[in-house]
Design an enzyme around this catalytic site. Sequence first.
Site, PDB file in Angstrom:
ATOM      1  N   ASP A  44     -10.506  16.378  13.183  1.00 54.10           N
ATOM      2  CA  ASP A  44     -11.337  16.626  12.005  1.00 54.10           C
ATOM      3  C   ASP A  44     -10.523  16.514  10.716  1.00 54.10           C
ATOM      4  O   ASP A  44     -11.043  16.109   9.689  1.00 54.10           O
ATOM      5  CB  ASP A  44     -12.004  18.007  12.106  1.00 54.10           C
ATOM      6  CG  ASP A  44     -13.267  18.058  11.269  1.00 54.10           C
ATOM      7  OD1 ASP A  44     -14.077  17.120  11.368  1.00 54.10           O
ATOM      8  OD2 ASP A  44     -13.427  19.014  10.496  1.00 54.10           O
ATOM      9  N   CYS A 135     -23.295  14.399   8.248  1.00 54.06           N
ATOM     10  CA  CYS A 135     -22.117  15.242   8.366  1.00 54.06           C
ATOM     11  C   CYS A 135     -22.334  16.585   7.692  1.00 54.06           C
ATOM     12  O   CYS A 135     -22.261  17.643   8.309  1.00 54.06           O
ATOM     13  CB  CYS A 135     -20.930  14.491   7.761  1.00 54.06           C
ATOM     14  SG  CYS A 135     -19.550  15.527   7.353  1.00 54.06           S
ATOM     15  N   TYR A 139     -23.654  20.111   9.668  1.00 52.60           N
ATOM     16  CA  TYR A 139     -22.683  21.220   9.693  1.00 52.60           C
ATOM     17  C   TYR A 139     -23.253  22.456   9.007  1.00 52.60           C
ATOM     18  O   TYR A 139     -23.026  23.578   9.444  1.00 52.60           O
ATOM     19  CB  TYR A 139     -21.358  20.817   9.034  1.00 52.60           C
ATOM     20  CG  TYR A 139     -20.372  20.248  10.029  1.00 52.60           C
ATOM     21  CD1 TYR A 139     -20.769  19.265  10.929  1.00 52.60           C
ATOM     22  CD2 TYR A 139     -19.062  20.705  10.090  1.00 52.60           C
ATOM     23  CE1 TYR A 139     -19.878  18.744  11.846  1.00 52.60           C
ATOM     24  CE2 TYR A 139     -18.161  20.184  11.013  1.00 52.60           C
ATOM     25  CZ  TYR A 139     -18.581  19.206  11.880  1.00 52.60           C
ATOM     26  OH  TYR A 139     -17.694  18.696  12.791  1.00 52.60           O
ATOM     27  N   TYR A 164     -18.918  26.839   6.847  1.00 46.86           N
ATOM     28  CA  TYR A 164     -20.040  25.899   6.790  1.00 46.86           C
ATOM     29  C   TYR A 164     -21.397  26.558   6.559  1.00 46.86           C
ATOM     30  O   TYR A 164     -22.380  25.852   6.324  1.00 46.86           O
ATOM     31  CB  TYR A 164     -20.043  25.012   8.042  1.00 46.86           C
ATOM     32  CG  TYR A 164     -18.854  24.076   8.028  1.00 46.86           C
ATOM     33  CD1 TYR A 164     -18.749  23.081   7.051  1.00 46.86           C
ATOM     34  CD2 TYR A 164     -17.810  24.208   8.938  1.00 46.86           C
ATOM     35  CE1 TYR A 164     -17.646  22.249   6.997  1.00 46.86           C
ATOM     36  CE2 TYR A 164     -16.703  23.375   8.900  1.00 46.86           C
ATOM     37  CZ  TYR A 164     -16.631  22.394   7.915  1.00 46.86           C
ATOM     38  OH  TYR A 164     -15.533  21.569   7.861  1.00 46.86           O
ATOM     39  N   GLU A 206     -21.896  11.995  14.915  1.00 46.94           N
ATOM     40  CA  GLU A 206     -21.617  13.438  14.925  1.00 46.94           C
ATOM     41  C   GLU A 206     -21.644  13.949  16.375  1.00 46.94           C
ATOM     42  O   GLU A 206     -20.804  14.728  16.791  1.00 46.94           O
ATOM     43  CB  GLU A 206     -22.646  14.203  14.076  1.00 46.94           C
ATOM     44  CG  GLU A 206     -22.390  14.128  12.575  1.00 46.94           C
ATOM     45  CD  GLU A 206     -21.090  14.813  12.163  1.00 46.94           C
ATOM     46  OE1 GLU A 206     -20.716  15.820  12.791  1.00 46.94           O
ATOM     47  OE2 GLU A 206     -20.439  14.332  11.234  1.00 46.94           O
TER      48      GLU A 206
HETATM   49  C1  LIG Z   1     -16.983  15.330  12.103  1.00 50.76           C
HETATM   50  C2  LIG Z   1     -17.335  16.171  10.928  1.00 50.76           C
HETATM   51  N1  LIG Z   1     -18.579  16.156  10.459  1.00 50.76           N
HETATM   52  C3  LIG Z   1     -18.911  16.903   9.378  1.00 50.76           C
HETATM   53  C4  LIG Z   1     -17.990  17.682   8.733  1.00 50.76           C
HETATM   54  C5  LIG Z   1     -18.361  18.517   7.529  1.00 50.76           C
HETATM   55  O1  LIG Z   1     -17.477  18.357   6.491  1.00 50.76           O
HETATM   56  C6  LIG Z   1     -16.683  17.679   9.255  1.00 50.76           C
HETATM   57  N2  LIG Z   1     -15.722  18.430   8.692  1.00 50.76           N
HETATM   58  N3  LIG Z   1     -16.393  16.931  10.343  1.00 50.76           N
END
Ligand SMILES: Cc1ncc(CO)c(N)n1
Length: 223
Positions: A44, A135, A139, A164, A206
């Site tokens: 990430d 994304c 989240y 989040y 995702e």
């Molecule tokens: C894969 C992924 N999707 C969304 C976010 C949200 O920023 C993140 N950090 N990583």
Amino acid sequence: MQFSDQLITELKPVWQANHNHPFVKELAAGTLPVSKFKFYMVQDYLYLIDYAKLFALGAAKANDLAVEAKFAELLSETLNTEMALHRQYAQQFDISEAELTNAEPTPTTLSYTNYMLSVAQSGGLDKVLVALLPCMWSYNQIGKQLVGTPGANHPLYANWVEMYSDDDYTALTDWTIGLLNQVAAGKNEFEIKELTNIFLNTTRYEYLFWTMAYDHQTWPTIK
Ligand SMILES: Cc1ncc(CO)c(N)n1
């Protein structure tokens, strides 16, 4: 119906599958093995390096000063705040800064970030928005869905849920959704279909990102 509502109505099975992925379910239950979360965190971090560039492209393609300024804020927030938090958070998992910096993207990370960047680079603001929105939006929804679960009280996972689901992140997500609805308002059927397809693909990515971390998927070892 607003375009954003249309998107999640039309793409409901994929959108929901993402929220109910085993990684997310175990994170909520507080039973997710730490090794899977560590794998996720390193990937990430690499993902965010490229994701931030989407905001730069949003600023470059904006035709309104307020929108350009907001993207600049999102870019700075991601690079200077979210990623610094990520580095601190990684320390709790005994992941060093060097480990983050020297990590190699897996096929899924590489494919996801390359897809987003290629769509955003070749399209206008509308495409930048549908590429980056699944994304943020998924989240934020997942973060909120996890508030009150054992995962939200887990010594290592609570921080993630907090990040989040908080009001600032929700406000940024809502701003992005609002802008997409504004931009989509004048589009014809063909353009709407094209935008829907990009949103579908980044939502699928995702899902794949969770699977990659859950199964520790990486490049094949070839000797
Ligand atoms: C894969 C992924 N999707 C969304 C976010 C949200 O920023 C993140 N950090 N990583």
